[in-house]
Motif scaffolding. Structure first.
Motif, PDB file in Angstrom:
ATOM      1  N   VAL A   1      38.635 -55.388 -29.163  1.00 49.87           N
ATOM      2  CA  VAL A   1      38.225 -56.711 -29.574  1.00 49.87           C
ATOM      3  C   VAL A   1      39.270 -57.217 -30.555  1.00 49.87           C
ATOM      4  CG1 VAL A   1      36.481 -58.036 -30.790  1.00 49.87           C
ATOM      5  CG2 VAL A   1      35.782 -56.154 -29.316  1.00 49.87           C
ATOM      6  N   THR A   2      39.717 -58.441 -30.338  1.00 54.72           N
ATOM      7  CA  THR A   2      40.732 -59.017 -31.227  1.00 54.72           C
ATOM      8  C   THR A   2      40.203 -60.297 -31.858  1.00 54.72           C
ATOM      9  OG1 THR A   2      42.525 -58.097 -29.908  1.00 54.72           O
ATOM     10  CG2 THR A   2      43.086 -59.924 -31.352  1.00 54.72           C
ATOM     11  N   LEU A   3      40.424 -60.401 -33.162  1.00 60.17           N
ATOM     12  CA  LEU A   3      40.037 -61.581 -33.927  1.00 60.17           C
ATOM     13  C   LEU A   3      41.287 -62.096 -34.625  1.00 60.17           C
ATOM     14  CD1 LEU A   3      37.849 -63.413 -35.278  1.00 60.17           C
ATOM     15  CD2 LEU A   3      37.776 -61.692 -37.076  1.00 60.17           C
ATOM     16  N   GLU A   4      41.577 -63.382 -34.461  1.00 63.43           N
ATOM     17  CA  GLU A   4      42.739 -63.977 -35.117  1.00 63.43           C
ATOM     18  C   GLU A   4      42.286 -65.143 -35.984  1.00 63.43           C
ATOM     19  OE1 GLU A   4      47.058 -66.037 -34.078  1.00 63.43           O
ATOM     20  OE2 GLU A   4      45.948 -64.988 -32.507  1.00 63.43           O
ATOM     21  N   VAL A   5      42.742 -65.133 -37.238  1.00 63.85           N
ATOM     22  CA  VAL A   5      42.451 -66.211 -38.173  1.00 63.85           C
ATOM     23  C   VAL A   5      43.795 -66.804 -38.590  1.00 63.85           C
ATOM     24  CG1 VAL A   5      41.450 -66.825 -40.400  1.00 63.85           C
ATOM     25  CG2 VAL A   5      40.369 -65.051 -39.002  1.00 63.85           C
TER      26      VAL A   5
ATOM     27  N   THR B   1      43.768 -52.090 -35.855  1.00 63.37           N
ATOM     28  CA  THR B   1      45.069 -52.472 -36.395  1.00 63.37           C
ATOM     29  C   THR B   1      44.967 -53.856 -37.043  1.00 63.37           C
ATOM     30  OG1 THR B   1      45.764 -53.477 -34.306  1.00 63.37           O
ATOM     31  CG2 THR B   1      46.381 -51.172 -34.671  1.00 63.37           C
ATOM     32  N   LEU B   2      45.810 -54.073 -38.025  1.00 64.61           N
ATOM     33  CA  LEU B   2      45.904 -55.351 -38.727  1.00 64.61           C
ATOM     34  C   LEU B   2      47.349 -55.817 -38.627  1.00 64.61           C
ATOM     35  CD1 LEU B   2      44.736 -57.503 -40.735  1.00 64.61           C
ATOM     36  CD2 LEU B   2      45.542 -56.000 -42.558  1.00 64.61           C
ATOM     37  N   GLU B   3      47.531 -57.023 -38.156  1.00 65.35           N
ATOM     38  CA  GLU B   3      48.870 -57.602 -38.054  1.00 65.35           C
ATOM     39  C   GLU B   3      48.871 -58.938 -38.781  1.00 65.35           C
ATOM     40  OE1 GLU B   3      52.026 -59.206 -34.677  1.00 65.35           O
ATOM     41  OE2 GLU B   3      50.156 -58.261 -34.037  1.00 65.35           O
TER      42      GLU B   3
ATOM     43  N   VAL C   1      40.217 -55.810 -46.096  1.00 60.87           N
ATOM     44  CA  VAL C   1      40.264 -55.938 -44.636  1.00 60.87           C
ATOM     45  C   VAL C   1      41.069 -54.793 -44.035  1.00 60.87           C
ATOM     46  CG1 VAL C   1      41.144 -57.345 -42.723  1.00 60.87           C
ATOM     47  CG2 VAL C   1      39.935 -58.432 -44.620  1.00 60.87           C
ATOM     48  N   ASP C   2      42.230 -54.494 -44.615  1.00 57.50           N
ATOM     49  CA  ASP C   2      43.082 -53.421 -44.110  1.00 57.50           C
ATOM     50  C   ASP C   2      42.340 -52.088 -44.101  1.00 57.50           C
ATOM     51  OD1 ASP C   2      45.651 -52.451 -43.172  1.00 57.50           O
ATOM     52  OD2 ASP C   2      45.926 -51.571 -45.165  1.00 57.50           O
ATOM     53  N   ARG C   3      41.605 -51.803 -45.146  1.00 58.23           N
ATOM     54  CA  ARG C   3      40.854 -50.537 -45.238  1.00 58.23           C
ATOM     55  C   ARG C   3      39.748 -50.465 -44.195  1.00 58.23           C
ATOM     56  NH1 ARG C   3      39.880 -46.188 -48.777  1.00 58.23           N
ATOM     57  NH2 ARG C   3      38.481 -44.865 -47.583  1.00 58.23           N
ATOM     58  N   ILE C   4      38.982 -51.546 -44.052  1.00 60.37           N
ATOM     59  CA  ILE C   4      37.892 -51.574 -43.068  1.00 60.37           C
ATOM     60  C   ILE C   4      38.444 -51.395 -41.654  1.00 60.37           C
ATOM     61  CG2 ILE C   4      36.142 -53.055 -41.998  1.00 60.37           C
ATOM     62  CD1 ILE C   4      35.689 -54.244 -44.845  1.00 60.37           C
ATOM     63  N   VAL C   5      39.513 -52.107 -41.345  1.00 60.57           N
ATOM     64  CA  VAL C   5      40.126 -52.020 -40.017  1.00 60.57           C
ATOM     65  C   VAL C   5      40.610 -50.591 -39.755  1.00 60.57           C
ATOM     66  CG1 VAL C   5      42.086 -52.806 -38.628  1.00 60.57           C
ATOM     67  CG2 VAL C   5      40.695 -54.464 -39.877  1.00 60.57           C
TER      68      VAL C   5
ATOM     69  N   ILE D   1      45.735 -60.976 -37.567  1.00 63.99           N
ATOM     70  CA  ILE D   1      45.167 -60.518 -36.308  1.00 63.99           C
ATOM     71  C   ILE D   1      44.566 -59.135 -36.520  1.00 63.99           C
ATOM     72  CG2 ILE D   1      45.658 -59.958 -33.890  1.00 63.99           C
ATOM     73  CD1 ILE D   1      48.193 -62.023 -35.612  1.00 63.99           C
ATOM     74  N   VAL D   2      43.269 -59.023 -36.273  1.00 64.65           N
ATOM     75  CA  VAL D   2      42.548 -57.761 -36.392  1.00 64.65           C
ATOM     76  C   VAL D   2      42.168 -57.322 -34.986  1.00 64.65           C
ATOM     77  CG1 VAL D   2      40.433 -56.657 -37.230  1.00 64.65           C
ATOM     78  CG2 VAL D   2      41.634 -58.318 -38.672  1.00 64.65           C
ATOM     79  N   THR D   3      42.527 -56.087 -34.640  1.00 69.49           N
ATOM     80  CA  THR D   3      42.144 -55.532 -33.351  1.00 69.49           C
ATOM     81  C   THR D   3      41.339 -54.262 -33.607  1.00 69.49           C
ATOM     82  OG1 THR D   3      44.140 -56.411 -32.328  1.00 69.49           O
ATOM     83  CG2 THR D   3      42.983 -54.690 -31.118  1.00 69.49           C
TER      84      THR D   3
END
Length: 78
Positions: A1-5, A52-54, A42-46, A66-68
């Motif tokens: 699942v990918t979420l982009e903000v 992954t966090l980009e 966010v980085d820790r939760i991901v 971008i969180v995947t």
């Protein structure tokens, strides 16, 4: 699942991209307010969920985060 903000803010200089996920770190161009914790959390939760966090950013244009995250089926296989 990918979420982009994405925002259309001031952007993050390329040299600062790696630092923005550090606790309490704020760039020199950061506006007043904020504690410098948001992207660190966010980085820790991901990471804890195997994702992954980009971060993509252009100064003067804006930033995309971008969180995947793996789906349940992918997590079970791992």
């Amino acid at each position: 699942v990918t979420l982009e903000v994405t925002d259309r803010g001031v952007g993050i200089p390329a040299d600062d991209i790696e630092r923005v996920t550090r606790k309490f770190w704020r760039g020199q161009e950061a506006h007043a307010g904020g504690s410098g914790l948001g992207l660190a959390i966010v980085d820790r939760i991901v990471a804890d969920h195997g994702g992954t966090l980009e971060i993509r950013s252009t100064v003067g244009v804006g930033t995309s985060v971008i969180v995947t995250l793996p789906t349940v089926a992918e997590s079970v296989r791992a």
